[in-house]
Design an enzyme around this catalytic site. Structure first.
Site, PDB file in Angstrom:
ATOM      1  N   ASP A 204     -86.246  -7.982  21.843  1.00 58.82           N
ATOM      2  CA  ASP A 204     -86.562  -6.725  22.536  1.00 58.82           C
ATOM      3  C   ASP A 204     -87.830  -6.941  23.374  1.00 58.82           C
ATOM      4  O   ASP A 204     -88.836  -7.451  22.866  1.00 58.82           O
ATOM      5  CB  ASP A 204     -86.786  -5.636  21.484  1.00 58.82           C
ATOM      6  CG  ASP A 204     -86.965  -4.269  22.111  1.00 58.82           C
ATOM      7  OD1 ASP A 204     -86.039  -3.450  21.999  1.00 58.82           O
ATOM      8  OD2 ASP A 204     -88.022  -4.022  22.718  1.00 58.82           O
ATOM      9  N   ASN A 212     -91.353  -0.563  33.949  1.00 58.92           N
ATOM     10  CA  ASN A 212     -90.603   0.364  34.804  1.00 58.92           C
ATOM     11  C   ASN A 212     -91.531   1.367  35.475  1.00 58.92           C
ATOM     12  O   ASN A 212     -91.434   1.623  36.681  1.00 58.92           O
ATOM     13  CB  ASN A 212     -89.578   1.140  33.977  1.00 58.92           C
ATOM     14  CG  ASN A 212     -88.267   0.390  33.829  1.00 58.92           C
ATOM     15  OD1 ASN A 212     -87.909  -0.394  34.701  1.00 58.92           O
ATOM     16  ND2 ASN A 212     -87.579   0.616  32.736  1.00 58.92           N
ATOM     17  N   HIS A 217     -88.018   0.882  38.694  1.00 55.65           N
ATOM     18  CA  HIS A 217     -86.805   0.516  37.962  1.00 55.65           C
ATOM     19  C   HIS A 217     -86.146  -0.751  38.513  1.00 55.65           C
ATOM     20  O   HIS A 217     -85.604  -1.561  37.750  1.00 55.65           O
ATOM     21  CB  HIS A 217     -85.819   1.685  38.038  1.00 55.65           C
ATOM     22  CG  HIS A 217     -85.197   2.010  36.732  1.00 55.65           C
ATOM     23  ND1 HIS A 217     -85.864   2.689  35.737  1.00 55.65           N
ATOM     24  CD2 HIS A 217     -83.974   1.722  36.233  1.00 55.65           C
ATOM     25  CE1 HIS A 217     -85.067   2.813  34.697  1.00 55.65           C
ATOM     26  NE2 HIS A 217     -83.913   2.240  34.970  1.00 55.65           N
ATOM     27  N   ASP A 221     -85.147  -4.018  36.560  1.00 57.59           N
ATOM     28  CA  ASP A 221     -83.815  -4.664  36.554  1.00 57.59           C
ATOM     29  C   ASP A 221     -83.934  -6.170  36.799  1.00 57.59           C
ATOM     30  O   ASP A 221     -83.245  -6.976  36.177  1.00 57.59           O
ATOM     31  CB  ASP A 221     -82.932  -4.067  37.660  1.00 57.59           C
ATOM     32  CG  ASP A 221     -82.415  -2.685  37.282  1.00 57.59           C
ATOM     33  OD1 ASP A 221     -82.621  -2.273  36.128  1.00 57.59           O
ATOM     34  OD2 ASP A 221     -81.821  -2.024  38.156  1.00 57.59           O
ATOM     35  N   GLU A 247     -83.221  -2.841  26.889  1.00 54.63           N
ATOM     36  CA  GLU A 247     -84.037  -4.056  27.068  1.00 54.63           C
ATOM     37  C   GLU A 247     -83.979  -4.904  25.805  1.00 54.63           C
ATOM     38  O   GLU A 247     -84.915  -5.573  25.430  1.00 54.63           O
ATOM     39  CB  GLU A 247     -85.499  -3.726  27.425  1.00 54.63           C
ATOM     40  CG  GLU A 247     -85.983  -2.341  27.085  1.00 54.63           C
ATOM     41  CD  GLU A 247     -86.170  -2.095  25.581  1.00 54.63           C
ATOM     42  OE1 GLU A 247     -85.190  -1.651  24.955  1.00 54.63           O
ATOM     43  OE2 GLU A 247     -87.280  -2.338  25.069  1.00 54.63           O
TER      44      GLU A 247
HETATM   45  N1  LIG Z   1     -85.051  -1.206  34.728  1.00 54.84           N
HETATM   46  C1  LIG Z   1     -84.323  -0.902  33.692  1.00 54.84           C
HETATM   47  N2  LIG Z   1     -84.877  -0.310  32.626  1.00 54.84           N
HETATM   48  C2  LIG Z   1     -84.103  -0.019  31.574  1.00 54.84           C
HETATM   49  C3  LIG Z   1     -82.745  -0.317  31.538  1.00 54.84           C
HETATM   50  N3  LIG Z   1     -82.243   0.083  30.352  1.00 54.84           N
HETATM   51  C4  LIG Z   1     -83.249   0.617  29.659  1.00 54.84           C
HETATM   52  N4  LIG Z   1     -84.396   0.547  30.394  1.00 54.84           N
HETATM   53  C5  LIG Z   1     -85.737   1.032  30.056  1.00 54.84           C
HETATM   54  O1  LIG Z   1     -86.254   0.326  28.947  1.00 54.84           O
HETATM   55  C6  LIG Z   1     -87.341   1.144  28.448  1.00 54.84           C
HETATM   56  C7  LIG Z   1     -87.349   1.054  26.964  1.00 54.84           C
HETATM   57  O2  LIG Z   1     -88.451   1.728  26.518  1.00 54.84           O
HETATM   58  P1  LIG Z   1     -88.843   1.906  25.019  1.00 54.84           P
HETATM   59  O3  LIG Z   1     -87.572   2.054  24.176  1.00 54.84           O
HETATM   60  O4  LIG Z   1     -89.826   3.016  24.923  1.00 54.84           O
HETATM   61  O5  LIG Z   1     -89.449   0.565  24.588  1.00 54.84           O
HETATM   62  P2  LIG Z   1     -90.664  -0.277  25.191  1.00 54.84           P
HETATM   63  O6  LIG Z   1     -91.385   0.461  26.252  1.00 54.84           O
HETATM   64  O7  LIG Z   1     -90.121  -1.606  25.568  1.00 54.84           O
HETATM   65  O8  LIG Z   1     -91.611  -0.389  23.943  1.00 54.84           O
HETATM   66  P3  LIG Z   1     -91.446  -1.325  22.679  1.00 54.84           P
HETATM   67  O9  LIG Z   1     -89.987  -1.666  22.552  1.00 54.84           O
HETATM   68  O10 LIG Z   1     -91.913  -0.462  21.538  1.00 54.84           O
HETATM   69  O11 LIG Z   1     -92.311  -2.492  22.885  1.00 54.84           O
HETATM   70  C8  LIG Z   1     -87.107   2.561  28.969  1.00 54.84           C
HETATM   71  O12 LIG Z   1     -88.082   2.863  29.897  1.00 54.84           O
HETATM   72  C9  LIG Z   1     -85.744   2.482  29.663  1.00 54.84           C
HETATM   73  O13 LIG Z   1     -85.671   3.306  30.804  1.00 54.84           O
HETATM   74  C10 LIG Z   1     -82.162  -0.940  32.693  1.00 54.84           C
HETATM   75  O14 LIG Z   1     -80.976  -1.233  32.753  1.00 54.84           O
HETATM   76  N5  LIG Z   1     -82.983  -1.218  33.724  1.00 54.84           N
END
Ligand SMILES: Nc1nc2c(ncn2[C@@H]2O[C@H](COP(=O)(O)OP(=O)(O)OP(=O)(O)O)[C@@H](O)[C@H]2O)c(=O)[nH]1
Length: 326
Positions: A204, A212, A217, A221, A247
């Site tokens: 992860d 982002n 975004h 990606d 992610e």
């Molecule tokens: N650019 C992009 N962002 C994505 C995609 N799928 C999910 N995300 C983003 O991934 C982020 C995940 O955030 P969180 O679940 O809060 O996790 P994190 O910020 O990585 O924090 P930790 O996992 O606790 O370290 C969110 O902002 C989602 O919008 C995608 O396909 N593209």
């Protein structure tokens, strides 16, 4: 269309296909009996039995391709024999059977098998037919062989394309979650039956939301695509890489134990942190949970790995933690 209906299409088509075959052969058997040709009637009646068995297996979701192929070969032998005794009346059955051969066998197997079957049948037909009749049939058979091969090639390519699009994550090009349960079940069964070790890594990205938010975004990606490339380059060839969530990536390492998987996890952490993207100033880091078989179930295997990942996050991120050491 509903998913259940879509899933039932191959079974229904195959059943209809076999039903059509049984009805055709049954009518033909009755016809041969009515003209007292008991040898051919017997031949085709025998070839109908495995076809009926094949339908029974398909109906009970135990379809067996080898058994279907054997049935078809028996029918082809019966048709070749009918060419010997009936001439062109037998030859006309070459056409539908060549197409069925292309449905059941791989392109190469079908090409070889249908060619041998056609040549033998045409030669046998010379027993009672004039050479010019068999020559005219030969030309039509060659057409049928060519069209069968083209048809099979196109269908195979389309099937591969459909499978690829159905199972691949569009953004990163790695497998999507549709393959998850199938691949994990396969690994678990191999562990139970053959003792083959398998380990999963749940990776992860850390604070990806901030990436982002700060860079947009589209840049996010780009990071996900690059991370997927790194995972594919570090993981061994037989490993399966699945986009587990936004992610989050799941890597199934078949044949690898915890120590070997932990080495790969360290390499991933290193390579992802070293990733260079012009848009991004700070290094991207990731946390990884590691869990090896045995496991009571797939859910248990995944849940324990998820806990290890959570521990890695709690411990400060940018690290890998093994489930058994939590
Ligand atoms: N650019 C992009 N962002 C994505 C995609 N799928 C999910 N995300 C983003 O991934 C982020 C995940 O955030 P969180 O679940 O809060 O996790 P994190 O910020 O990585 O924090 P930790 O996992 O606790 O370290 C969110 O902002 C989602 O919008 C995608 O396909 N593209």
């Amino acid at each position: 269309m509903e998913l259940a209906k879509l899933n039932s299409i191959p079974k229904t088509s195959s059943l209809l296909f076999q039903l059509a075959g049984i009805v055709t052969v049954a009518i033909y058997v009755l016809y041969r009996i009515s003209i007292e040709d008991y040898v051919l009637a017997g031949f085709f009646a025998v070839s109908m039995l495995p076809l009926a068995l094949s339908m029974y297996l398909e109906w009970h979701n135990k379809a067996n391709l080898a058994q279907k192929k054997l049935t078809l070969i028996l029918i082809c032998i019966a048709i070749s024999y009918s060419c010997f005794t009936l001439g062109y009346k037998g030859l006309i059955y070459l056409f539908p059977t060549i197409f069925v051969i292309y449905f059941l066998f791989s392109l190469k197997e079908a090409a070889v098998l249908s060619l041998i079957y056609s040549v033998i049948s045409l030669l046998l037909a010379l027993n009672i037919e004039e050479t010019f009749v068999v020559t005219r049939f030969s030309l039509a058979v060659v057409d049928c062989l060519i069209f069968g091969a083209i048809f099979s090639h196109v269908i195979t390519k389309q099937k591969l394309a459909l499978l690829y699009f159905a199972n691949t994550d569009e953004l990163t090009g790695v497998s999507n979650r549709k393959r998850l349960m199938g691949s994990l079940t396969h690994a678990l069964q191999h562990h139970i039956s053959k003792g083959i070790q398998s380990t999963i890594l749940l990776l992860d990205l850390d604070h990806f939301k901030q990436v982002n938010d700060k860079y947009g975004h589209l840049t996010g990606d780009k990071v996900l695509r690059q991370v997927a490339q790194i995972i594919k380059s570090v993981a061994p060839n037989q490993a399966e890489v699945i986009r587990y969530g936004g992610e989050e990536f799941l890597i199934i390492l078949t044949g690898l134990d915890t120590t070997e998987a932990a080495d790969i996890a360290q390499q991933l952490i290193h390579n992802i942190a070293a990733m260079q993207l012009v848009e991004i100033e700070e290094p991207i880091t990731c946390s990884i949970g590691i869990n090896s078989l045995p496991a009571a179930s797939i859910d248990h295997w995944l849940a324990e790995c998820d806990k290890a990942l959570y521990k890695a996050k709690l411990a400060g991120r940018n690290r890998a933690i093994i489930a058994t050491q939590c």
